[in-house]
Design a protein around this motif. Structure first.
Motif, PDB file in Angstrom:
ATOM      1  N   GLU A 281       0.842  -1.193   0.000  1.00 16.68           N
ATOM      2  CA  GLU A 281       0.000   0.000   0.000  1.00 16.68           C
ATOM      3  C   GLU A 281       0.881   1.248   0.000  1.00 16.68           C
TER       4      GLU A 281
ATOM      5  N   CYS B 254       0.879  -8.254   7.525  1.00 15.23           N
ATOM      6  CA  CYS B 254       0.001  -9.420   7.520  1.00 15.23           C
ATOM      7  C   CYS B 254      -0.717  -9.565   8.862  1.00 15.23           C
TER       8      CYS B 254
ATOM      9  N   GLN C 213      -3.478  -6.921   9.042  1.00 18.19           N
ATOM     10  CA  GLN C 213      -4.618  -7.200   8.168  1.00 18.19           C
ATOM     11  C   GLN C 213      -5.454  -8.369   8.688  1.00 18.19           C
TER      12      GLN C 213
ATOM     13  N   ALA D  14      -0.709  -8.950   1.019  1.00 18.71           N
ATOM     14  CA  ALA D  14      -1.238  -8.102   2.083  1.00 18.71           C
ATOM     15  C   ALA D  14      -1.187  -6.628   1.719  1.00 18.71           C
ATOM     16  N   THR D  15      -2.262  -5.914   1.987  1.00 11.08           N
ATOM     17  CA  THR D  15      -2.481  -4.472   1.795  1.00 11.08           C
ATOM     18  C   THR D  15      -2.747  -4.081   0.351  1.00 11.08           C
TER      19      THR D  15
ATOM     20  N   GLN E  14      -5.490  -8.540  -2.181  1.00 13.77           N
ATOM     21  CA  GLN E  14      -5.268  -9.245  -0.919  1.00 13.77           C
ATOM     22  C   GLN E  14      -6.318 -10.343  -0.713  1.00 13.77           C
TER      23      GLN E  14
END
Length: 246
Positions: free
Chosen positions: A27, A143, A146, A211-212, A216
């Motif tokens: 991100e 991770c 999230q 992740a992000t 995802q």
């Protein structure tokens, strides 16, 4: 983000210095202010890229890169020895450093946590070039955030376990730990899953990939189909208590 007028001098690039910038797991907003400020002023930007494809690192910082920067794509050939690639990249970057240019080298996650930048760091530092490392948000931390699954608490021992280890090593490491982050799954996913199941840890395992990012995916490990193909950017988090705070 801050502008140059409010940027501490320590966060601005110095002529002839290479910076390993941890740019986070994917991100764009997870880049640190320090990395952002250096990126805004660096003369040259270098980053790893597939041999004939795009660079995830470059894509992450795309919203933050000013126009007109010199760019170096370090083309990685999968299945080929990496040393010659890093040797050549270090020489190319070194020429810019000798000319008094500042060079920002992008590294996904954190540069010194399984990061590719460390191989350039060693070569540049040994050649006598000034090199600084700017830490970033690692994929392991992203991770956990999230998934809503704290990595460790109290006196837990947390292990980071690479998926390419043999079944015997995986079994030994996972059999004697309170919490684990298993990384670099990819083609090793089936082997890793088999060991987790044999140790009776499936109910305590959570899976996440990319992740992000917009792509995802996260799910309890036991809910994944048997024929799941995991990408390289995937991870399994395990905590023997199930919830770290319990």
């Amino acid at each position: 983000m801050s502008d140059a007028a409010t940027t501490p001098a320590s966060a601005l690039p110095v002529a002839g210095t290479a910076y390993g910038l941890g740019i986070g797991p994917g991100e764009p907003d997870l880049i640190t202010l320090k990395a952002y400020n250096i990126l805004q002023k660096a003369d040259v930007i270098a980053y790893p890229a597939l041999e004939d494809g795009a660079s995830l690192a470059r894509q992450i910082v795309a919203p933050h890169v000013p126009d007109g920067r010199i760019e170096i794509a370090i083309r990685i050939t999968m299945g080929q020895p990496a040393d010659p690639i890093y040797d050549a990249a270090a020489l190319e970057i070194g020429e810019y450093l000798k000319a008094g240019k500042s060079v920002a080298v992008l590294c996904e996650g954190d540069p010194f946590f399984y990061g590719s930048f460390m191989y350039l760091f060693g070569r540049l530092a040994e050649a006598g070039h000034p090199v600084q490392t700017v830490p970033g948000v690692s994929s392991m931390m992203a991770c956990a955030a999230q998934l809503g699954a704290p990595l460790a608490a109290r006196n837990d021992v947390l292990q980071v376990i690479p998926g390419p280890l043999s079944e015997e090593r995986l079994r030994a490491q996972l059999g004697d730990t309170d919490a684990a982050a298993i990384i670099k799954l990819g083609r090793h996913f089936a082997k890793v899953r088999k060991v987790i199941e044999e140790l009776g840890l499936t109910a305590r395992a959570r899976y996440i990939e990319r992740a992000t990012l917009e792509t995802q995916k996260m799910v309890p490990l036991g809910d994944l189909p048997e024929d799941t193909i995991a990408p390289y950017f995937s991870m399994i988090l395990i905590h023997r208590r199930g919830d770290a705070w319990r």
